[in-house]
Motif scaffolding. Sequence first.
Motif, PDB file in Angstrom:
ATOM      1  N   LEU A  90       0.823  -1.207   0.000  1.00 38.00           N
ATOM      2  CA  LEU A  90       0.000   0.000   0.000  1.00 38.00           C
ATOM      3  C   LEU A  90       0.860   1.262   0.000  1.00 38.00           C
ATOM      4  N   GLY A  91       1.973   1.226   0.727  1.00 36.84           N
ATOM      5  CA  GLY A  91       2.861   2.380   0.746  1.00 36.84           C
ATOM      6  C   GLY A  91       3.497   2.652  -0.599  1.00 36.84           C
ATOM      7  N   SER A  92       3.729   1.600  -1.375  1.00 43.50           N
ATOM      8  CA  SER A  92       4.343   1.769  -2.694  1.00 43.50           C
ATOM      9  C   SER A  92       3.357   2.316  -3.726  1.00 43.50           C
ATOM     10  N   TYR A  93       2.065   2.285  -3.390  1.00 39.79           N
ATOM     11  CA  TYR A  93       1.069   2.773  -4.346  1.00 39.79           C
ATOM     12  C   TYR A  93       1.177   4.269  -4.594  1.00 39.79           C
ATOM     13  N   LEU A  94       1.763   5.017  -3.651  1.00 45.78           N
ATOM     14  CA  LEU A  94       1.964   6.450  -3.879  1.00 45.78           C
ATOM     15  C   LEU A  94       2.806   6.666  -5.124  1.00 45.78           C
ATOM     16  N   THR A  95       3.903   5.938  -5.227  1.00 46.41           N
ATOM     17  CA  THR A  95       4.761   6.044  -6.402  1.00 46.41           C
ATOM     18  C   THR A  95       4.109   5.407  -7.620  1.00 46.41           C
ATOM     19  N   LEU A  96       3.424   4.283  -7.420  1.00 47.68           N
ATOM     20  CA  LEU A  96       2.775   3.590  -8.537  1.00 47.68           C
ATOM     21  C   LEU A  96       1.764   4.496  -9.225  1.00 47.68           C
ATOM     22  N   PHE A  97       0.892   5.109  -8.444  1.00 45.91           N
ATOM     23  CA  PHE A  97      -0.146   5.942  -9.052  1.00 45.91           C
ATOM     24  C   PHE A  97       0.397   7.296  -9.491  1.00 45.91           C
ATOM     25  N   LEU A 219      15.801   9.412  12.058  1.00 43.11           N
ATOM     26  CA  LEU A 219      15.928  10.661  11.305  1.00 43.11           C
ATOM     27  C   LEU A 219      17.096  10.600  10.327  1.00 43.11           C
ATOM     28  N   ILE A 220      18.208  10.057  10.788  1.00 40.20           N
ATOM     29  CA  ILE A 220      19.384   9.929   9.907  1.00 40.20           C
ATOM     30  C   ILE A 220      19.047   9.041   8.716  1.00 40.20           C
ATOM     31  N   ILE A 221      18.392   7.916   8.978  1.00 36.78           N
ATOM     32  CA  ILE A 221      18.015   7.001   7.899  1.00 36.78           C
ATOM     33  C   ILE A 221      17.095   7.706   6.906  1.00 36.78           C
ATOM     34  N   GLY A 222      16.098   8.409   7.414  1.00 36.07           N
ATOM     35  CA  GLY A 222      15.160   9.097   6.539  1.00 36.07           C
ATOM     36  C   GLY A 222      15.812  10.167   5.685  1.00 36.07           C
ATOM     37  N   VAL A 223      16.701  10.960   6.286  1.00 38.72           N
ATOM     38  CA  VAL A 223      17.381  12.029   5.550  1.00 38.72           C
ATOM     39  C   VAL A 223      18.302  11.450   4.480  1.00 38.72           C
ATOM     40  N   VAL A 224      19.029  10.394   4.813  1.00 43.59           N
ATOM     41  CA  VAL A 224      19.940   9.792   3.834  1.00 43.59           C
ATOM     42  C   VAL A 224      19.158   9.162   2.688  1.00 43.59           C
ATOM     43  N   LEU A 225      18.040   8.511   2.980  1.00 47.31           N
ATOM     44  CA  LEU A 225      17.221   7.934   1.913  1.00 47.31           C
ATOM     45  C   LEU A 225      16.661   9.024   1.000  1.00 47.31           C
ATOM     46  N   ALA A 226      16.253  10.159   1.603  1.00 48.10           N
ATOM     47  CA  ALA A 226      15.764  11.274   0.785  1.00 48.10           C
ATOM     48  C   ALA A 226      16.879  11.827  -0.103  1.00 48.10           C
ATOM     49  N   ALA A 227      18.091  11.937   0.456  1.00 48.73           N
ATOM     50  CA  ALA A 227      19.232  12.408  -0.336  1.00 48.73           C
ATOM     51  C   ALA A 227      19.580  11.404  -1.430  1.00 48.73           C
ATOM     52  N   ASN A 228      19.477  10.120  -1.101  1.00 47.49           N
ATOM     53  CA  ASN A 228      19.731   9.066  -2.087  1.00 47.49           C
ATOM     54  C   ASN A 228      18.782   9.191  -3.272  1.00 47.49           C
ATOM     55  N   LEU A 229      17.519   9.469  -2.972  1.00 46.77           N
ATOM     56  CA  LEU A 229      16.514   9.614  -4.025  1.00 46.77           C
ATOM     57  C   LEU A 229      16.833  10.787  -4.946  1.00 46.77           C
ATOM     58  N   THR A 338      11.602   4.962  -0.238  1.00 44.61           N
ATOM     59  CA  THR A 338      11.954   6.146   0.546  1.00 44.61           C
ATOM     60  C   THR A 338      10.734   6.674   1.287  1.00 44.61           C
ATOM     61  N   PHE A 339       9.624   6.862   0.583  1.00 43.44           N
ATOM     62  CA  PHE A 339       8.418   7.402   1.209  1.00 43.44           C
ATOM     63  C   PHE A 339       7.801   6.395   2.181  1.00 43.44           C
ATOM     64  N   LEU A 340       7.860   5.114   1.826  1.00 46.16           N
ATOM     65  CA  LEU A 340       7.310   4.088   2.711  1.00 46.16           C
ATOM     66  C   LEU A 340       8.115   3.983   3.999  1.00 46.16           C
ATOM     67  N   MET A 341       9.430   3.946   3.881  1.00 49.38           N
ATOM     68  CA  MET A 341      10.291   3.729   5.038  1.00 49.38           C
ATOM     69  C   MET A 341      10.150   4.826   6.081  1.00 49.38           C
ATOM     70  N   VAL A 342      10.087   6.071   5.627  1.00 51.28           N
ATOM     71  CA  VAL A 342      10.012   7.162   6.605  1.00 51.28           C
ATOM     72  C   VAL A 342       8.685   7.142   7.365  1.00 51.28           C
ATOM     73  N   SER A 343       7.673   6.459   6.856  1.00 51.05           N
ATOM     74  CA  SER A 343       6.404   6.351   7.574  1.00 51.05           C
ATOM     75  C   SER A 343       6.366   5.140   8.499  1.00 51.05           C
TER      76      SER A 343
END
Length: 438
Positions: A90-97, A219-229, A338-343
Amino acid sequence: MGSWLGSLMCLGGLVATPLYLFISDHYSRKCTGYLVAAPFVASWVLVITAESVAILCLARFIGGMGSGAIIVFASLYVSETAQDTVRGALGSYLTLFTNAGVLFAYILGSYVHYYTFAYIAMLLPVIYTLGMLWIPETPNYLVNREKYSEAERSLRWLRGKDERLVELELNKLIMFAKEQTDERLVELELSKLIIFAKEQTEAVSLKDMLSAAGTRRALIIGVVLAANLQFCGIFAILSYTVNIFQAAGSDLSPNSATILIGSLQLAGSYASSLLIDKAGRKILLLISNICMALCLAALGTYFFVKHQGSDVSDFGWLPVGSLSVYIIAIALGVAPITFLMVSEIFEPRVKGRAIAIIISIMWLLTFLIGKFYTNLSDVLGIYGCYWMFSVCCVLGAIFTQVSVPETKNRSLESILLELSGGRKGQNLKSVQSEISVL
């Protein structure tokens, strides 16, 4: 002006993120969902009535606010309503749609008039708003405000007629909410109960969040994943799609090239939605980063050799093939996860603020890359930029392997426990209690 038209959307997303976080925390998740449509409708009205570039820039900015709003709302809503076994899909549907919408826009834009496209696009958020009438408030939000009967009705809508599952989930949510309160009360001295009660009604400060080991690591994980994206090169790839096809000697028209890329993005997103709760988040992140790194290195090498004046006519398949694999790879892992993990990695009390911080950083990075990518390519060359992005993907893969937890089919409690180093007390609640006592 072209760079500003592209980057103003990012500034709109940056402004909307804290605004819609405030709305979601103070006026409910569902209210936030309704208000998501407002910027999109306003943006398309401005596009239809625009008589100057300045109005188009404003429309772009407001449209970006809608994009920022939907990321905040979708991330919170899915994480608070989905069962652990399907949360990833369900979290991946944001990117899918999102990719489905991009492909729809590419195809529709190829065949209809500018104003016809705008009117159709304006109709979609109106249909979305009508659909919001049927969905319930999230059970987590209601339980945290002690509205247990409403939370039960919400769970019944979400889980269907499975009475046992509804009862189990409701009890679990209530126990988890009370646990948070009980732990704080045990750790506080009696003389500090008044201070504690006051703090319960206030927002968690950034200092408190950074003081908690588990929240700090999340927070570190989320920021690095966002930078990775952002530093995986997606802006450069999408900006130069037509150039890459032309360099390869393809006779595809610009419209056909963009439709092909949109189709590949949708295919990758669909594959991700099928695999994310089976293979897991971590393995898809690793595969995605490694594939992107190889594709970007190949693209950089192709353009470098061509820049040196060598004949690359026999390798015309290389840029097209690399581009195709790259698009599928990012849609398979880095983009949706990225969006799924931070949630998934924050406790409920800080989730909204943490998501806002991470998404705001993502929008800021997107703006900087969009605005200054041309300057960077002038300095490094297109091939140099591709090599730089390839290195960033390698670093992203290393970070994923070392620091990112696997959250597939796991409860929030077990994820928080791992992030805090396996020490249940090393989280935000205990840190806040210590601060209160001091």
